[in-house]
Design a protein around this motif. Sequence first.
Motif, PDB file in Angstrom:
ATOM      1  N   TYR B 168       0.964  -1.265   0.104  1.00 52.36           N
ATOM      2  CA  TYR B 168       0.253   0.035  -0.094  1.00 52.36           C
ATOM      3  C   TYR B 168       0.931   1.394  -0.064  1.00 52.36           C
ATOM      4  O   TYR B 168       0.487   2.168  -0.681  1.00 52.36           O
ATOM      5  CB  TYR B 168      -0.889   0.177   1.283  1.00 52.36           C
ATOM      6  CG  TYR B 168      -1.939  -1.250   1.313  1.00 52.36           C
ATOM      7  CD1 TYR B 168      -2.335  -1.759   0.304  1.00 52.36           C
ATOM      8  CD2 TYR B 168      -2.157  -1.738   2.672  1.00 52.36           C
ATOM      9  CE1 TYR B 168      -3.022  -3.033   0.219  1.00 52.36           C
ATOM     10  CE2 TYR B 168      -2.889  -2.920   2.745  1.00 52.36           C
ATOM     11  CZ  TYR B 168      -3.413  -3.476   1.678  1.00 52.36           C
ATOM     12  OH  TYR B 168      -4.192  -4.459   1.809  1.00 52.36           O
ATOM     13  N   ALA B 172       0.889   4.018  -3.210  1.00 53.06           N
ATOM     14  CA  ALA B 172       0.575   5.206  -2.808  1.00 53.06           C
ATOM     15  C   ALA B 172       1.486   6.276  -3.207  1.00 53.06           C
ATOM     16  O   ALA B 172       1.271   7.468  -4.083  1.00 53.06           O
ATOM     17  CB  ALA B 172       0.266   5.616  -1.409  1.00 53.06           C
ATOM     18  N   GLY B 184      -3.687   8.911  -3.707  1.00 51.42           N
ATOM     19  CA  GLY B 184      -3.058   7.481  -3.372  1.00 51.42           C
ATOM     20  C   GLY B 184      -3.018   7.499  -1.677  1.00 51.42           C
ATOM     21  O   GLY B 184      -3.214   6.337  -1.303  1.00 51.42           O
ATOM     22  N   GLN B 187      -6.245   6.563  -0.368  1.00 51.74           N
ATOM     23  CA  GLN B 187      -6.701   5.037  -0.525  1.00 51.74           C
ATOM     24  C   GLN B 187      -5.586   4.204   0.262  1.00 51.74           C
ATOM     25  O   GLN B 187      -6.258   3.449   0.807  1.00 51.74           O
ATOM     26  CB  GLN B 187      -6.462   4.824  -2.058  1.00 51.74           C
ATOM     27  CG  GLN B 187      -7.494   5.411  -3.056  1.00 51.74           C
ATOM     28  CD  GLN B 187      -7.410   5.265  -4.497  1.00 51.74           C
ATOM     29  OE1 GLN B 187      -6.003   5.318  -4.924  1.00 51.74           O
ATOM     30  NE2 GLN B 187      -8.403   4.565  -5.133  1.00 51.74           N
ATOM     31  N   ALA B 188      -4.442   4.625   0.322  1.00 55.39           N
ATOM     32  CA  ALA B 188      -3.540   3.748   1.045  1.00 55.39           C
ATOM     33  C   ALA B 188      -3.943   3.703   2.615  1.00 55.39           C
ATOM     34  O   ALA B 188      -4.083   2.714   3.352  1.00 55.39           O
ATOM     35  CB  ALA B 188      -1.906   4.022   0.850  1.00 55.39           C
ATOM     36  N   ARG B 190      -6.840   4.418   3.950  1.00 59.98           N
ATOM     37  CA  ARG B 190      -8.068   3.248   4.159  1.00 59.98           C
ATOM     38  C   ARG B 190      -7.681   2.124   4.028  1.00 59.98           C
ATOM     39  O   ARG B 190      -8.203   1.236   5.000  1.00 59.98           O
ATOM     40  CB  ARG B 190      -9.174   3.665   3.034  1.00 59.98           C
ATOM     41  CG  ARG B 190     -10.123   4.995   3.232  1.00 59.98           C
ATOM     42  CD  ARG B 190     -11.321   5.003   2.495  1.00 59.98           C
ATOM     43  NE  ARG B 190     -10.985   5.148   0.991  1.00 59.98           N
ATOM     44  CZ  ARG B 190     -10.767   6.402   0.485  1.00 59.98           C
ATOM     45  NH1 ARG B 190     -11.074   7.490   1.188  1.00 59.98           N
ATOM     46  NH2 ARG B 190     -10.464   6.411  -0.914  1.00 59.98           N
ATOM     47  N   SER B 191      -6.713   1.577   3.162  1.00 50.26           N
ATOM     48  CA  SER B 191      -6.216   0.019   2.922  1.00 50.26           C
ATOM     49  C   SER B 191      -5.593  -0.325   4.202  1.00 50.26           C
ATOM     50  O   SER B 191      -6.111  -1.394   4.585  1.00 50.26           O
ATOM     51  CB  SER B 191      -5.614  -0.110   1.698  1.00 50.26           C
ATOM     52  OG  SER B 191      -6.301   0.267   0.585  1.00 50.26           O
TER      53      SER B 191
END
Lengths: 201, 201
Positions: B168, B172, B184, B187-188, B190-191
């Motif tokens: 991740y 990102a 990115g 998103q990272a 959240r991941s």
Amino acid sequence: MEKVDGRLVRGDQTRRAVLRRAVDIASVDGLEGLSIGRLATELGISKSGLFAHFGSKEELQLATIRAARRIYADAVVLPALEVEPGIQRVRKLSECWIDYSRRRVFPGGCFFQKVSHEYAARGGAVHEALAGVHREWMELMEDVVREAVDRGELAADPAQLAFDLNAYYEAANLASILHGNETGYDQASRSIGARLESAAR
Amino acid sequence: MEKVDGRLVRGDQTRRAVLRRAVDIASVDGLEGLSIGRLATELGISKSGLFAHFGSKEELQLATIRAARRIYADAVVLPALEVEPGIQRVRKLSECWIDYSRRRVFPGGCFFQKVSHEYAARGGAVHEALAGVHREWMELMEDVVREAVDRGELAADPAQLAFDLNAYYEAANLASILHGNETGYDQASRSIGARLESAAR
């Protein structure tokens, strides 16, 4: 074009041969490592002939990116599109990606990961072309995931799941080239399986 | 060394100034982009003086990797080690990594991701040094995850969770440099949150 004269055919063959060599070189040494002089020498073609095809190093780099995109589409995208939309297509796309990296379709591993890192922090047409391919790829993955969500086979935010899967692919590709072993692929395959399992409904 | 003469101090200052510039250059243009001539010109030092410090381009590249490793340790690792072992340290390490990339500790984003891709498919001492740093980093992450597992705070295979988190971070970092936006990182984050949530016990 149904009829082409001999020069056009030979010109097209030359162009294809140059670009096939160029994508391989760039996957190992980067797009900066491409030079018209080097390609002319390696392929036994005159520099002036190569200039007639590509005009400048930047044109050659952009043509190399387009050629690599077609090879990538053939190796990763098209086989997945032959599978029915939904979770099976998501799985197939992941298998094709890992297989594409593992069998070294490009000798240096994933062409796009390599050259995107090379140009990520620079400006210019090459950067823009690579950002465009990255965007296109992420949108394609997102669409493939969304089909599975729409069919009720996955419960996930498509962009988020696409981000995760792509992250596993990229990390496996780098680890495999750097360490010369398969560990990263095994780890990525487990991560992909677990992530899809957790999103299955 | 309690007492050092003036020349030694100046020599050490010069070396530090050269390496600080070298890590910044390499994070954008790669380790291949480092040349003793370029550094000498940019820093207003004689080429012969620089040769006295580094001897060869490869020595300069290896010294640059060691300097970047120290900066990376200061930015990412040490702040995490100040937090108590366990899930909090895993979270802190992830926060520090995203922060390290986001605030561009190196102007081109993560130094190691950049130059590891540059040298992944080549042989030699630079490749070996980068493979060593990658191995060391993955082992450190694994250890940090294992502490959380041993304390009963996470139920996960440490190597597998370390692989996912690192994937991740890297995805990102690349997306952010390539597209010049924060998507990115969001998103990272959240991941990372979802992955740790799924492994929490």
